[in-house]
Design a protein around this motif. Structure first.
Motif, mmCIF file in Angstrom:
data_model
loop_
_atom_site.group_PDB
_atom_site.id
_atom_site.type_symbol
_atom_site.label_atom_id
_atom_site.label_comp_id
_atom_site.label_asym_id
_atom_site.label_seq_id
_atom_site.Cartn_x
_atom_site.Cartn_y
_atom_site.Cartn_z
ATOM 1 N N GLU A 117 0.834 -1.197 0.000
ATOM 2 C CA GLU A 117 0.000 0.000 0.000
ATOM 3 C C GLU A 117 0.872 1.251 0.000
ATOM 4 N N VAL A 118 1.983 1.196 0.744
ATOM 5 C CA VAL A 118 2.906 2.329 0.872
ATOM 6 C C VAL A 118 4.329 1.787 0.923
ATOM 7 N N ILE A 119 5.252 2.498 0.253
ATOM 8 C CA ILE A 119 6.678 2.188 0.346
ATOM 9 C C ILE A 119 7.383 3.323 1.074
ATOM 10 N N LEU A 120 8.227 2.969 2.056
ATOM 11 C CA LEU A 120 9.114 3.926 2.705
ATOM 12 C C LEU A 120 10.493 3.796 2.069
ATOM 13 N N LEU A 121 11.021 4.886 1.534
ATOM 14 C CA LEU A 121 12.363 4.907 0.950
ATOM 15 C C LEU A 121 13.237 5.808 1.810
ATOM 16 N N ASP A 122 14.201 5.211 2.508
ATOM 17 C CA ASP A 122 15.049 5.957 3.432
ATOM 18 C C ASP A 122 16.436 6.151 2.825
ATOM 19 N N GLU A 123 16.724 7.382 2.427
ATOM 20 C CA GLU A 123 18.029 7.781 1.879
ATOM 21 C C GLU A 123 18.485 6.864 0.732
ATOM 22 N N PRO A 124 17.695 6.735 -0.326
ATOM 23 C CA PRO A 124 18.087 5.826 -1.408
ATOM 24 C C PRO A 124 19.358 6.231 -2.143
ATOM 25 N N SER A 125 19.777 7.495 -2.051
ATOM 26 C CA SER A 125 20.979 7.922 -2.771
ATOM 27 C C SER A 125 22.245 7.851 -1.935
ATOM 28 N N MET A 126 22.133 7.434 -0.672
ATOM 29 C CA MET A 126 23.286 7.492 0.226
ATOM 30 C C MET A 126 24.463 6.675 -0.294
ATOM 31 N N GLY A 127 25.620 7.320 -0.408
ATOM 32 C CA GLY A 127 26.850 6.649 -0.789
ATOM 33 C C GLY A 127 26.991 6.330 -2.258
ATOM 34 N N LEU A 128 26.085 6.828 -3.094
ATOM 35 C CA LEU A 128 26.124 6.494 -4.513
ATOM 36 C C LEU A 128 26.832 7.575 -5.320
ATOM 37 N N ALA A 129 27.453 7.150 -6.412
ATOM 38 C CA ALA A 129 28.055 8.095 -7.353
ATOM 39 C C ALA A 129 26.944 8.895 -8.027
ATOM 40 N N PRO A 130 27.248 10.134 -8.460
ATOM 41 C CA PRO A 130 26.203 10.992 -9.042
ATOM 42 C C PRO A 130 25.412 10.350 -10.168
ATOM 43 N N ILE A 131 26.072 9.597 -11.038
ATOM 44 C CA ILE A 131 25.347 8.992 -12.155
ATOM 45 C C ILE A 131 24.331 7.964 -11.666
ATOM 46 N N LEU A 132 24.660 7.261 -10.561
ATOM 47 C CA LEU A 132 23.724 6.294 -10.004
ATOM 48 C C LEU A 132 22.607 6.986 -9.235
ATOM 49 N N VAL A 133 22.922 8.133 -8.622
ATOM 50 C CA VAL A 133 21.869 8.920 -7.968
ATOM 51 C C VAL A 133 20.803 9.303 -8.988
ATOM 52 N N ASP A 134 21.249 9.762 -10.150
ATOM 53 C CA ASP A 134 20.304 10.116 -11.216
ATOM 54 C C ASP A 134 19.446 8.911 -11.600
ATOM 55 N N GLU A 135 20.074 7.749 -11.704
ATOM 56 C CA GLU A 135 19.343 6.547 -12.101
ATOM 57 C C GLU A 135 18.299 6.169 -11.051
ATOM 58 N N VAL A 136 18.674 6.257 -9.778
ATOM 59 C CA VAL A 136 17.742 5.933 -8.693
ATOM 60 C C VAL A 136 16.542 6.879 -8.721
ATOM 61 N N PHE A 137 16.795 8.174 -8.941
ATOM 62 C CA PHE A 137 15.683 9.122 -8.953
ATOM 63 C C PHE A 137 14.827 8.968 -10.206
ATOM 64 N N ASN A 138 15.421 8.539 -11.297
ATOM 65 C CA ASN A 138 14.612 8.237 -12.479
ATOM 66 C C ASN A 138 13.654 7.075 -12.197
ATOM 67 N N ILE A 139 14.125 6.083 -11.429
ATOM 68 C CA ILE A 139 13.279 4.946 -11.074
ATOM 69 C C ILE A 139 12.153 5.389 -10.141
ATOM 70 N N ILE A 140 12.482 6.259 -9.171
ATOM 71 C CA ILE A 140 11.435 6.786 -8.287
ATOM 72 C C ILE A 140 10.386 7.535 -9.098
ATOM 73 N N ALA A 141 10.835 8.320 -10.087
ATOM 74 C CA ALA A 141 9.890 9.036 -10.954
ATOM 75 C C ALA A 141 9.016 8.057 -11.737
ATOM 76 N N ASP A 142 9.610 6.934 -12.200
ATOM 77 C CA ASP A 142 8.824 5.913 -12.899
ATOM 78 C C ASP A 142 7.761 5.313 -11.978
ATOM 79 N N LEU A 143 8.142 5.020 -10.726
ATOM 80 C CA LEU A 143 7.188 4.469 -9.767
ATOM 81 C C LEU A 143 6.065 5.466 -9.497
ATOM 82 N N ARG A 144 6.426 6.736 -9.429
ATOM 83 C CA ARG A 144 5.405 7.770 -9.219
ATOM 84 C C ARG A 144 4.403 7.770 -10.367
ATOM 85 N N ARG A 145 4.899 7.634 -11.595
ATOM 86 C CA ARG A 145 3.995 7.609 -12.747
ATOM 87 C C ARG A 145 3.086 6.382 -12.731
ATOM 88 N N GLN A 146 3.528 5.336 -12.032
ATOM 89 C CA GLN A 146 2.704 4.130 -11.881
ATOM 90 C C GLN A 146 1.785 4.207 -10.668
#
Length: 241
Positions: A158-187
């Motif tokens: 029903e609900v997902i809690l995402l706690d600091e998903p970008s922690m410790g990641l390189a900038p290019i992977l941070v972008d990828e993680v946030f793109n996935i969050i945006a995809d989930l939002r669209r769903q």
């Protein structure tokens, strides 16, 4: 829908949270931003049963889950992708994902088509599809973060809690993680997001809350918070965008 009402929680009898109230509407993404030590991760732990609130209430889909053990909360449909990933290192990627669906196997959550959902999760996270038989402990930090997120999706929550998903990641992977969050939002996946990169969090969310010293200091639509001079000065000046 997730609701916190006057939530107090902390450690060793000392409250870190001093009356948190917020709402995560169905099919919306809400972010919680604030400086280190403000109480963001404590909030997530109090919601998911990792610590017990001392006062106040946590409601999931209108049901009071305050103080429930974590496994009972998961059965109610709340998935927590915790800070630090916490994958099962000696199990394969596919087995980690199937463990995310465990309440569905036991009948405490609607079962649905787990195999189909597994393939859809891997389509959402293509790196995991390439490594489905690889041990989770051999993945990179970014891949482990994706695995933790995909495992949460496998609950069909029903609900997902995402706690600091970008922690410790390189900038290019941070972008990828946030793109996935945006995809989930669209769903229309309902999410509460805690994130150190405030600008990125506000860019993928519908509504935001600012936490300061265990209290909500300001809240509003994410676009409004991004334009707020005080929020910008405190949290957006040097962050990832």
């Amino acid at each position: 829908m997730l609701t916190l009402d006057n939530l107090h929680a902390g450690y060793g009898g000392v409250d870190v949270l001093h009356g948190i109230s917020l709402t995560v509407p169905k099919a919306k993404v809400v972010c919680l931003i604030g400086s280190n030590g403000a109480g963001k991760t404590t909030t997530m732990r109090a919601i998911s049963g990792m610590i017990k609130p001392s006062r106040g209430a946590v409601l999931l889909e209108g049901h009071d889950i305050t103080g429930f053990d974590s496994h009972r909360i998961a059965r109610r449909g709340l998935a927590h992708s915790p800070e630090g990933r916490r994958v099962f290192p000696n199990l394969s990627v596919a087995d980690n994902l199937l463990l995310g669906a465990f309440p569905r196997f036991t009948g405490s959550r609607p079962k649905g088509d787990i195999q189909c959902d597994l393939e859809q999760a891997m389509d959402l996270f293509p790196r995991l599809k390439e490594r489905r038989h690889q041990l989770a402990g051999t993945l990179s930090g970014g891949e482990q973060q994706m695995l933790a997120m995909a495992r949460a999706v496998m609950l069909d929550p029903e609900v997902i809690l995402l706690d600091e998903p970008s922690m410790g990641l390189a900038p290019i992977l941070v972008d990828e993680v946030f793109n996935i969050i945006a995809d989930l939002r669209r769903q229309n996946v309902t999410m509460l997001l805690v994130e150190q990169f405030a600008a990125a969090a506000l860019s993928v969310s519908d509504y935001g809350y600012v936490l300061e010293n265990g209290r909500i200091s300001i809240h509003g639509p994410s676009e409004q918070l991004r334009d707020d001079p005080a929020v910008h000065a405190a949290y957006l000046g040097g962050g990832h965008s």
